[in-house]
Write a protein that holds these residues in place. Sequence first.
Motif, short mmCIF file in Angstrom:
data_model
loop_
_atom_site.label_atom_id
_atom_site.label_comp_id
_atom_site.label_asym_id
_atom_site.label_seq_id
_atom_site.Cartn_x
_atom_site.Cartn_y
_atom_site.Cartn_z
N UNK A 281 -8.64 -7.74 5.59
CA UNK A 281 -7.73 -6.62 5.41
C UNK A 281 -8.47 -5.47 4.77
N UNK A 282 -8.28 -4.29 5.31
CA UNK A 282 -8.93 -3.08 4.79
C UNK A 282 -8.00 -2.35 3.82
N UNK A 283 -6.76 -2.17 4.25
CA UNK A 283 -5.81 -1.44 3.41
C UNK A 283 -4.41 -1.62 3.98
N UNK A 284 -3.44 -1.22 3.19
CA UNK A 284 -2.04 -1.30 3.60
C UNK A 284 -1.27 -0.15 2.97
N UNK A 285 -0.15 0.21 3.62
CA UNK A 285 0.70 1.26 3.08
C UNK A 285 2.16 0.87 3.28
N UNK A 286 2.95 1.10 2.24
CA UNK A 286 4.39 0.87 2.33
C UNK A 286 5.02 2.02 3.12
N UNK A 287 5.89 1.69 4.05
CA UNK A 287 6.55 2.74 4.84
C UNK A 287 7.70 3.38 4.08
N UNK A 288 8.12 2.79 2.98
CA UNK A 288 9.24 3.34 2.23
C UNK A 288 8.79 4.29 1.13
N UNK A 289 7.82 3.86 0.30
CA UNK A 289 7.43 4.71 -0.82
C UNK A 289 5.98 5.17 -0.77
N UNK A 290 5.24 4.79 0.28
CA UNK A 290 3.87 5.26 0.42
C UNK A 290 2.86 4.57 -0.47
N UNK A 291 3.28 3.51 -1.17
CA UNK A 291 2.33 2.77 -2.01
C UNK A 291 1.21 2.21 -1.14
N UNK A 292 0.01 2.19 -1.69
CA UNK A 292 -1.15 1.74 -0.92
C UNK A 292 -1.97 0.72 -1.70
N UNK A 293 -2.71 -0.07 -0.96
CA UNK A 293 -3.69 -0.98 -1.54
C UNK A 293 -4.92 -0.97 -0.65
N UNK A 294 -6.08 -1.11 -1.29
CA UNK A 294 -7.34 -1.07 -0.56
C UNK A 294 -8.23 -2.25 -0.94
N UNK A 295 -9.03 -2.69 0.02
CA UNK A 295 -10.06 -3.66 -0.30
C UNK A 295 -11.12 -2.97 -1.15
N UNK A 296 -11.75 -3.72 -2.04
CA UNK A 296 -12.76 -3.14 -2.92
C UNK A 296 -13.90 -2.50 -2.12
N UNK A 297 -14.19 -3.06 -0.97
CA UNK A 297 -15.33 -2.59 -0.17
C UNK A 297 -15.12 -1.18 0.40
N UNK A 298 -13.87 -0.70 0.41
CA UNK A 298 -13.61 0.62 1.01
C UNK A 298 -12.99 1.60 0.02
#
Length: 120
Positions: free
Chosen positions: A45-62
């Motif tokens: 997994x590289x990253x993700x985004x919530x479609x409701x509030x725009x919260x994001x998470x990223x892999x450390x590598x990116x």
Amino acid sequence: EVQFVESGGGLVQAGGSLRLSCAVSGFTFDAIGWFRQGLGKEREEVCRISTSDGATEYADSVKGRFTISIDHAKNTVYLQMNSLKPEDTAVYSCAGAWGPAIEALTWAYWGQGTQVTVSS
């Protein structure tokens, strides 16, 4: 019918940038993510985004190099990739998930992917 259509992949030199797009139709997910799989490697997994509030998470590598964003009007999620490295070479796919929070998701649908190749 649920559809994910990725675009924007290609060949770029190390240090360059690319922007991937993922057009989503047929279902509204709680989150959209980008995954990648290099040749002979496990999917990550590289990253993700919530479609409701725009919260994001990223892999450390990116972190600090990639940015995920969403355009609700176009039902499209983007992945801006800067300072690309040869180790970023992979097939990048977007996926849809549902779940109560950005950190608690079940991935359900996947796109076909787009190839990103970073030359040294």
